[in-house]
Design a protein around this motif. Structure first.
Motif, PDB file in Angstrom:
ATOM      1  N   ALA A 110       0.811  -1.226  -0.001  1.00  0.00           N
ATOM      2  CA  ALA A 110       0.107   0.189   0.065  1.00  0.00           C
ATOM      3  C   ALA A 110       0.979   1.090   0.103  1.00  0.00           C
ATOM      4  O   ALA A 110       0.442   2.196  -0.827  1.00  0.00           O
ATOM      5  N   MET A 111       1.914   1.054   0.940  1.00  0.00           N
ATOM      6  CA  MET A 111       2.782   2.433   0.927  1.00  0.00           C
ATOM      7  C   MET A 111       3.462   2.546  -0.339  1.00  0.00           C
ATOM      8  O   MET A 111       3.668   3.688  -0.777  1.00  0.00           O
ATOM      9  N   ALA A 112       3.765   1.531  -0.892  1.00  0.00           N
ATOM     10  CA  ALA A 112       4.664   1.607  -2.151  1.00  0.00           C
ATOM     11  C   ALA A 112       3.929   2.167  -3.362  1.00  0.00           C
ATOM     12  O   ALA A 112       4.379   3.107  -3.976  1.00  0.00           O
ATOM     13  N   ILE A 113       2.611   1.789  -3.169  1.00  0.00           N
ATOM     14  CA  ILE A 113       1.765   2.121  -4.518  1.00  0.00           C
ATOM     15  C   ILE A 113       1.644   3.676  -4.135  1.00  0.00           C
ATOM     16  O   ILE A 113       1.684   4.432  -5.007  1.00  0.00           O
ATOM     17  N   VAL A 114       1.285   4.136  -2.997  1.00  0.00           N
ATOM     18  CA  VAL A 114       1.303   5.738  -2.706  1.00  0.00           C
ATOM     19  C   VAL A 114       2.585   6.421  -3.085  1.00  0.00           C
ATOM     20  O   VAL A 114       2.245   7.330  -3.702  1.00  0.00           O
ATOM     21  N   TYR A 115       3.646   5.914  -2.642  1.00  0.00           N
ATOM     22  CA  TYR A 115       4.922   6.578  -2.832  1.00  0.00           C
ATOM     23  C   TYR A 115       5.168   6.614  -4.392  1.00  0.00           C
ATOM     24  O   TYR A 115       5.611   7.686  -5.021  1.00  0.00           O
ATOM     25  N   PHE A 116       4.998   5.345  -5.200  1.00  0.00           N
ATOM     26  CA  PHE A 116       5.340   5.571  -6.630  1.00  0.00           C
ATOM     27  C   PHE A 116       4.293   6.339  -7.292  1.00  0.00           C
ATOM     28  O   PHE A 116       4.541   7.193  -8.337  1.00  0.00           O
ATOM     29  N   SER A 117       3.029   6.450  -6.919  1.00  0.00           N
ATOM     30  CA  SER A 117       1.880   7.387  -7.470  1.00  0.00           C
ATOM     31  C   SER A 117       2.418   8.753  -7.160  1.00  0.00           C
ATOM     32  O   SER A 117       2.208   9.611  -8.016  1.00  0.00           O
ATOM     33  N   MET A 118       2.868   9.158  -6.035  1.00  0.00           N
ATOM     34  CA  MET A 118       3.292  10.324  -5.497  1.00  0.00           C
ATOM     35  C   MET A 118       4.409  10.943  -6.606  1.00  0.00           C
ATOM     36  O   MET A 118       4.555  12.109  -7.099  1.00  0.00           O
ATOM     37  N   THR A 119       5.438   9.847  -6.829  1.00  0.00           N
ATOM     38  CA  THR A 119       6.532  10.159  -7.823  1.00  0.00           C
ATOM     39  C   THR A 119       6.348  10.555  -9.166  1.00  0.00           C
ATOM     40  O   THR A 119       6.403  11.346  -9.735  1.00  0.00           O
ATOM     41  N   LEU A 120       5.429   9.577  -9.610  1.00  0.00           N
ATOM     42  CA  LEU A 120       4.599   9.553 -10.720  1.00  0.00           C
ATOM     43  C   LEU A 120       4.040  10.882 -11.307  1.00  0.00           C
ATOM     44  O   LEU A 120       4.007  11.523 -12.182  1.00  0.00           O
ATOM     45  N   ARG A 121       3.121  11.179  -9.987  1.00  0.00           N
ATOM     46  CA  ARG A 121       2.523  12.466 -10.193  1.00  0.00           C
ATOM     47  C   ARG A 121       3.565  13.741 -10.287  1.00  0.00           C
ATOM     48  O   ARG A 121       3.326  14.522 -11.137  1.00  0.00           O
ATOM     49  N   LYS A 122       4.489  13.670  -9.424  1.00  0.00           N
ATOM     50  CA  LYS A 122       5.311  14.844  -9.467  1.00  0.00           C
ATOM     51  C   LYS A 122       6.025  14.860 -10.812  1.00  0.00           C
ATOM     52  O   LYS A 122       5.970  16.025 -11.575  1.00  0.00           O
ATOM     53  N   MET A 123       6.368  13.764 -11.714  1.00  0.00           N
ATOM     54  CA  MET A 123       6.837  13.762 -13.048  1.00  0.00           C
ATOM     55  C   MET A 123       5.884  14.134 -14.105  1.00  0.00           C
ATOM     56  O   MET A 123       6.480  14.988 -14.775  1.00  0.00           O
ATOM     57  N   LEU A 124       4.455  13.755 -13.642  1.00  0.00           N
ATOM     58  CA  LEU A 124       3.723  14.263 -14.551  1.00  0.00           C
ATOM     59  C   LEU A 124       3.357  15.797 -14.550  1.00  0.00           C
ATOM     60  O   LEU A 124       3.180  16.501 -15.524  1.00  0.00           O
ATOM     61  N   ILE A 125       3.626  16.253 -13.305  1.00  0.00           N
ATOM     62  CA  ILE A 125       3.301  17.835 -13.140  1.00  0.00           C
ATOM     63  C   ILE A 125       4.348  18.385 -13.690  1.00  0.00           C
ATOM     64  O   ILE A 125       4.290  19.581 -14.333  1.00  0.00           O
ATOM     65  N   ASN A 126       5.636  17.851 -13.457  1.00  0.00           N
ATOM     66  CA  ASN A 126       6.837  18.578 -13.928  1.00  0.00           C
ATOM     67  C   ASN A 126       6.603  18.628 -15.795  1.00  0.00           C
ATOM     68  O   ASN A 126       6.968  19.597 -16.110  1.00  0.00           O
ATOM     69  N   LEU A 127       6.226  17.484 -16.216  1.00  0.00           N
ATOM     70  CA  LEU A 127       5.919  17.658 -17.726  1.00  0.00           C
ATOM     71  C   LEU A 127       4.841  18.617 -18.184  1.00  0.00           C
ATOM     72  O   LEU A 127       4.820  19.227 -18.992  1.00  0.00           O
ATOM     73  N   ALA A 128       3.864  18.842 -17.111  1.00  0.00           N
ATOM     74  CA  ALA A 128       2.454  19.800 -17.539  1.00  0.00           C
ATOM     75  C   ALA A 128       3.169  20.840 -17.488  1.00  0.00           C
ATOM     76  O   ALA A 128       2.961  21.721 -18.292  1.00  0.00           O
ATOM     77  N   ILE A 129       4.147  21.280 -16.345  1.00  0.00           N
ATOM     78  CA  ILE A 129       4.572  22.483 -16.105  1.00  0.00           C
ATOM     79  C   ILE A 129       5.587  23.044 -17.632  1.00  0.00           C
ATOM     80  O   ILE A 129       5.336  23.990 -17.924  1.00  0.00           O
TER      81      ILE A 129
END
Ligand SMILES: Nc1ncnc2c1ncn2[C@@H]1O[C@H](COP(=O)(O)OP(=O)(O)OP(=O)(O)O)[C@@H](O)[C@H]1O
Length: 537
Positions: A61-80
């Motif tokens: 559960a923690m790994a899914i959350v942290y993976f998704s946080m990292t992926l989110r960060k990278m997607l936001i970087n791409l959006a920015i």
């Protein structure tokens, strides 16, 4: 620049992926609370398998959350990145299309690098964070309330308690900090003064008074600093105590309910762990929203200067536009009036000379025709057969030849064609027409002439501009003192070329030769008393 526009700039898959990863990331508080509170469910009857299952489940559960946080960060970087590219390119394109040539290039360039950075950090990034914080508060809130509504509400309400500290001490902290800033800047100016006057002090042996005075300012400044730090310490103490109260009290009440078997200890721990993921993010949202507000002015001013890039339409060769002035008034924002009710039609092919005293507004009239500035009232438009063109600037009908033409740091061919597909023969033909083949040679097309064409004379640069207008078959040519730096022979030659062009020419000149213009069949207007008066040549 509004949220709906921002979302429109991003591809759908990216917006969708950011939403999904943000939702998963928002379970951070809930998962952690669940992992820690589940410990209370273990006792000496628990099995090895149960422990293993707990460990694997928690880790996953923690790994899914942290993976998704990292992926989110990278997607936001791409959006920015995408937003930055869109914002800056639209701004650059908008500037090129709307600014007059007097606009400050350095200021515009610095805007792209400085103000846009602020829009990126305090608007784009924060918009994503606001969305994430709201989701986290919502999800954690639902989780807490699902465990126990009364204890959940109690925890949420109590976690608001530390927030009253800034309300109690805010004014005091601001006052002590501005007192310190004031005192320290007074001290700084005293020291600067002292150093500047070092020679005078030594000459008159005035050290004693000067040092005493400086000491006084130094002490005042350091005392204010001490006071400010002490108030900060007091604020910290009160905030810490309130924070302890904010969870000890609800825990106490919760424990009473545990004793009465109304709630499990695991649920109490879960509520305790997740409660700071409700109020914390809400605090963050209010902080971010006020930061976002600080970018409002910048975003508003940029929205006015942004135009999305569109490939221009090809212009038909046989159009014959007529320029129409209809009740035109023009006054600069500083109150300087240039034109007072001008009505004038310039038919296609007319050659017009405008003269007038310096500063009377001749260049302004050319800028109005070009469309880089708009009339204060009335209309200036082009009429072609049955159609009317109001946006002259974007119509591509006009060439504007200025006194100090700018050339790009590229070949002469590029400076003539600006990347359009013209044949070498056509390029050489127009160069010949303006007398440049003789001066620069047959092989000039592929040569570079330095930044802004610095290796050419002013007159040569002007003739390149004229050659470009000829090459592009512009229907209206505006000339602002362009032939002024040519020798009389060349100026005469250029005017003769202009006279035979199948286009309208409006030339502004300070120094002019009546005979020369008469021969070139120019109609002469004088700009005076805010109106154009026909002058017989
Ligand atoms: N952006 C501006 N804002 C305010 N006033 C301006 C602006 N641009 C020009 N002016 C003023 O408007 C008047 C007309 O300027 P303009 O350059 O059109 O005159 P001109 O007749 O072409 O002058 P010159 O013959 O000296 O080149 C001048 O007094 C000038 O100071």
């Amino acid at each position: 620049m509004k949220i709906k526009n921002i979302i429109r700039w991003l591809p759908n898959w990216l917006v969708f992926s950011i939403i999904i990863t943000t939702i998963i990331s928002s379970f951070d508080g809930v998962v952690l609370a669940q992992v820690l509170s589940s410990i209370a469910n273990f006792n000496h009857n628990s099995t090895f398998l149960e422990v293993m299952f707990y460990a694997v489940k928690s880790f996953s559960a923690m790994a899914i959350v942290y993976f998704s946080m990292t992926l989110r960060k990278m997607l936001i970087n791409l959006a920015i990145k995408k937003l930055n590219v869109k914002l800056k390119s639209n701004f650059i394109y908008g500037q090129i299309n709307t600014s007059t040539f007097s606009s400050d290039t350095a200021d515009n360039v610095s805007k792209i690098f400085n103000d846009f950075k602020l829009v990126e950090t305090d608007y784009f990034s924060l918009m994503f964070e606001v969305f994430a914080s709201l989701l986290m508060a919502l999800i954690s809130g639902i989780y807490i309330l699902s465990l126990s509504i009364p204890i959940g509400i109690l925890f949420i309400l109590f976690s608001l308690l530390p927030m009253i500290t800034p309300k109690i001490f805010g004014k005091k902290l601001t006052a002590t900090s501005s007192k310190w800033q004031e005192d320290s800047s007074r001290f700084l100016s005293k020291v600067t003064d002292l150093f500047n006057g070092a020679n005078t002090i030594k000459t008159y042996l005035a050290e004693k008074y000067m040092y005493n005075d400086t000491d006084k300012y130094l002490n005042e400044s350091e005392n204010s600093y001490l006071l400010m730090n002490n108030w900060q310490a007091v604020t910290f103490f009160v905030a810490s105590i309130l924070s302890v109260v904010s969870y000890i009290l609800p825990i106490g009440i919760g424990l009473l309910l545990v004793i009465q078997r109304k709630i499990s200890s695991a649920a109490l721990i879960g509520i305790f762990m997740a409660s700071d993921r409700v109020v914390g993010p809400l605090g963050t949202v209010s902080e971010y929203l006020s930061k976002i507000k600080t970018t409002q002015e910048i975003r508003k001013s940029y929205s006015e200067h942004m135009i999305e890039f569109k490939a221009p339409k090809k212009i038909s060769k046989d159009i014959k536009p007529k320029i129409c002035f209809e009740n035109v008034y023009f006054t600069y924002s500083n109150g300087k009036q240039i034109i007072n009710n001008l009505n004038l039609n310039i038919t296609f092919g007319e050659k017009i000379l405008i003269t007038g005293a310096s500063g009377v507004g001749k260049s302004t009239i050319l800028n109005l025709i070009q469309g880089s500035i708009k009339p204060s009232s009335g209309k200036i438009y082009l009429r072609e057969k049955n159609s009317k063109i109001n946006n002259i600037l974007e119509s591509g009908r006009i060439a504007y030849i200025r006194q100090n033409p700018n050339l790009f740091n590229d070949t002469l061919r590029f400076n003539l064609t600006l990347g359009e597909d013209f044949s070498t023969k056509d390029c050489l033909f127009v160069l010949e027409k303006v007398g440049l083949i003789n001066e620069l040679g047959n092989d000039a097309l592929n040569r570079y002439y330095g930044e802004s064409g610095k290796n050419l004379s002013g007159g040569q640069r002007q003739r390149i501009e004229i050659a470009r207008a000829l090459l592009f078959n512009k229907k209206i040519i505006l000339i602002d003192e362009a032939t002024s730096s040519l020798d009389p022979k060349m100026s005469d030659k250029i005017n003769k070329i202009i006279q035979n062009l199948d286009c309208t020419v409006i030339e502004v000149a300070h120094y002019y030769d009546d005979i020369e213009f008469k021969h070139a069949h120019f109609t002469h207007y004088v700009l005076e008393n805010k109106t154009l008066r026909l002058k017989a040549l």
